[in-house]
Design an enzyme around this catalytic site. Structure first.
Site, PDB file in Angstrom:
ATOM      1  N   GLU A  60       0.817  -1.215   0.000  1.00  0.00           N
ATOM      2  CA  GLU A  60       0.000   0.000   0.000  1.00  0.00           C
ATOM      3  C   GLU A  60       0.856   1.273   0.000  1.00  0.00           C
ATOM      4  O   GLU A  60       0.577   2.234   0.726  1.00  0.00           O
ATOM      5  CB  GLU A  60      -0.944  -0.009   1.210  1.00  0.00           C
ATOM      6  CG  GLU A  60      -2.001  -1.101   1.134  1.00  0.00           C
ATOM      7  CD  GLU A  60      -3.033  -1.025   2.249  1.00  0.00           C
ATOM      8  OE1 GLU A  60      -4.194  -1.371   2.003  1.00  0.00           O
ATOM      9  OE2 GLU A  60      -2.671  -0.619   3.372  1.00  0.00           O
ATOM     10  N   GLU A  97      -6.702  -7.906  -1.145  1.00  0.00           N
ATOM     11  CA  GLU A  97      -7.304  -7.941   0.179  1.00  0.00           C
ATOM     12  C   GLU A  97      -8.804  -7.678   0.062  1.00  0.00           C
ATOM     13  O   GLU A  97      -9.229  -6.543  -0.148  1.00  0.00           O
ATOM     14  CB  GLU A  97      -6.667  -6.902   1.114  1.00  0.00           C
ATOM     15  CG  GLU A  97      -5.218  -7.192   1.457  1.00  0.00           C
ATOM     16  CD  GLU A  97      -4.654  -6.224   2.493  1.00  0.00           C
ATOM     17  OE1 GLU A  97      -5.454  -5.437   3.070  1.00  0.00           O
ATOM     18  OE2 GLU A  97      -3.436  -6.243   2.722  1.00  0.00           O
TER      19      GLU A  97
END
Length: 588
Positions: free
Chosen positions: A147, A223
């Protein structure tokens, strides 16, 4: 494509460092029986290199054994080695000793950071490379950082991490992973961009964006959040199973591969849980249950039942039968019988560290020059007058004049009145590190302890030392049965059961417990929940693990999961509830 045929990744996240090794096989068999074909796991740098140049891949940190076990069970593996992983871990899985450098810029190409990453990757990738698919292993993909688009402080950083992986022999598919806020900035050439989300409402936008930036490529939700983590004082996060199933169905129907984060969350053993600090600072709880597909203790949920039915309907072959649940036992409340005042324990600690000014935890000259990663620091100095104490405490400091508690300092309470004293008086501040922030742009500012000391209080000096208060060492201390009237941090030692709560449940002072308890008809593989009264702080240490609980008067996290392997196999079982802390004192 995998083995010359189209391959759909149906993955689930299980972190080996959050699950007792004895339960790895059980969790992976349950994953296989749910219809998943791929395991994903993070790799925590801070646990594998707790001190600079000293690596640990043993026991519960045996990454190679975990990956090979996945292959044995019949699962492929996607590895997420960081170096930053977030994962609600202290400092996002980065080692705290990096913060000894006052100019450190984490997650950038700052020389002090990349040199440390290079050394770590040299050691880690030597273990990972033979486990890749092209070398006969189960690893089919490796993620580049984590991320980074939400951080995005150095455009040269992601290419650096990608090259660092390739230069050390990573030849499998490379991936990036970002949420909707960072997706546009987290992409790196030569790596497949994947997305993170919780709701199917985000799916169309994100997949359209991926199509626009990387053309016709395989799509994957790295995710798909099956729940969420909990913060101290807040409610337990719950995501309805029907909503999860609808989102998973929509992702698969869109033609995307998927990874369930988390399939099984496990436990933040010891002090490894992190924190968030957006508007307010909030510690993450010890439990990483995450309202995942399996509970913290490995039990099935409605999500598991629904997802198994869904994946079974598209698998093309019968799924394995789910393993039987492991038996469990609940321990009755434990009544502490003996106590030892913190002040009486100080002579049994190592010599304190002397300093003219307070040192933060990371810069204490202990642990081979690596500072202190977790726990508590006791700052002590001598004052000759009253006044107003103004200090920056990270994260919470209990203030004492001699041995009398006069209040607390934290993010919101930065001043406290020191009462009138005569002659020389000892001022003490017991500082708790409640967890370094694991997500956000302020991770460079996560040094813990006392960073400012007021000159107006006529400070004469300061000192500190560190020790892990283990059961063997504590056993030889002079425990007492009677509790003194004064309010001070105490260490408890006890055995036996009672239906009543310990008498100090109303006290807000830190309690360090040393307990002895028995198991009644407890099978070998028996998880358990140790209920704790509503104390501000308690830490449970057994012979193998340390669990820390910052217990609020409300919200999630009022009990601790204990696996039977963490307890001695004899009867009675032995456990200590104690703490790791340093002692910083001033030299007169």
């Amino acid at each position: 494509m995998l083995e010359d045929s189209a391959f759909w990744i149906f993955g689930g996240s299980v972190h080996y460092f959050r699950v007792p090794r004895e339960y790895w096989r059980d969790r992976l068999l349950k994953m296989k029986a749910c219809g998943l074909n791929t395991l994903t796991t993070y790799v925590p740098w801070n646990l594998h290199e707790p001190a600079r140049g000293r690596f640990d891949f043993s026991g519960n940190l045996d990454l190679e054994a975990f990956v090979l076990l996945a292959a044995e069970v019949g699962l492929w593996v996607i590895l997420r080695p960081g170096p930053y992983i977030c994962s609600e871990m202290d400092l996002g899985g980065l080692p705290s000793w990096l913060l000894q450098d006052p100019d450190m810029r984490l997650r950038t190409t700052y020389k002090g950071f990349t040199e440390a990453v290079d050394l770590y990757f040299d050691h880690l990738m030597a273990r990972v490379v033979p486990l890749q698919y092209k070398h006969g292993g189960p690893i089919i993909a490796v993620q580049v950082e984590n991320e980074y688009g939400s951080y995005n402080k150095d455009p040269a950083y992601m290419p650096y991490v990608k090259k660092a992986l390739e230069d050390r022999g990573i030849v499998e598919l490379l991936l990036t992973s970002d949420n909707k806020d960072g997706l546009s900035k987290g992409i790196v050439d030569g790596a497949l961009a994947t997305i993170n989300l919780q709701s199917q409402n985000e799916l169309q936008f994100l997949t359209t964006f991926l199509l626009s930036v990387q053309g016709v490529q395989p799509r994957m939700v790295m995710e798909c959040w099956t729940g969420w983590f909990d913060s101290w004082g807040g409610p337990h996060s719950i995501l309805d199973s029907s909503e999860v199933l609808e989102t998973v169905s929509a992702i698969v129907d869109s033609g995307s591969s998927i990874n369930l984060y988390m399939f099984h969350g496990g436990t933040n053993f010891g002090f490894i849980s992190g924190a968030v600090h957006l508007q307010d600072y909030k510690s993450d709880v010890t439990s990483y249950d995450y309202d995942a597909v399996l509970t913290e203790s490995g039990d099935y949920t409605a999500k598991y039942t629904g997802l198994r039915e869904f994946f079974g309907s598209i698998s093309g072959a019968p799924l394995p039968a789910p393993p039987d649940l492991l038996p469990k036992t609940a321990y009755e409340p434990v009544m502490p019988a003996l106590y030892l005042s913190l002040w009486d324990a100080l002579p049994y600690l190592e010599e304190p560290v002397t300093s003219e000014k307070p040192l933060n935890m990371e810069n204490l000259p202990i642990n081979g020059g690596n500072g202190q990663s977790f726990g508590y620091t006791l700052y002590e100095t001598t004052i000759t007058s009253s006044g107003i104490l103004s200090a920056c405490v990270r994260d919470r400091g209990q203030v004492f004049v001699n041995t009398v508690s006069i209040g607390f300092l934290d993010y919101k309470r930065k001043k406290i009145v020191i009462p009138l004293v005569q002659g020389f008086t000892v001022l003490r501040i017991l500082v708790e590190n409640c967890g370094r922030v694991n997500y956000g742009t302020n991770i460079d500012d996560q040094r813990k302890g006392l960073s400012f000391f007021p000159e107006e209080l006529a400070v004469l000096a300061t000192l500190a030392s560190s020790v892990l208060l283990g059961a063997e060492r504590m056993a030889a201390w002079p425990w007492s049965q009677a509790l003194p009237e004064e309010c001070s941090p105490v260490l408890w030692k006890g055995s036996g059961f009672t239906s009543r709560r310990p008498p100090l449940q109303s006290r807000v002072h830190p309690l360090h417990l040393h307990l002895q308890f028995r198991r009644v008809c407890s099978p070998l593989n028996t998880p358990s929940l140790s209920g704790l009264p509503v104390w501000r702080l308690s830490s449970s240490v057994t012979e193998r693990t340390q669990d820390t609980q910052w217990a609020p008067p409300r919200g999630a996290g009022k009990s601790l999961f204990k696996c039977v392997q963490c307890l001695s196999l004899g009867c009675p079982g032995h456990g200590a509830v104690c703490s790791q802390f340093k002692y910083l004192k001033k030299n007169l």
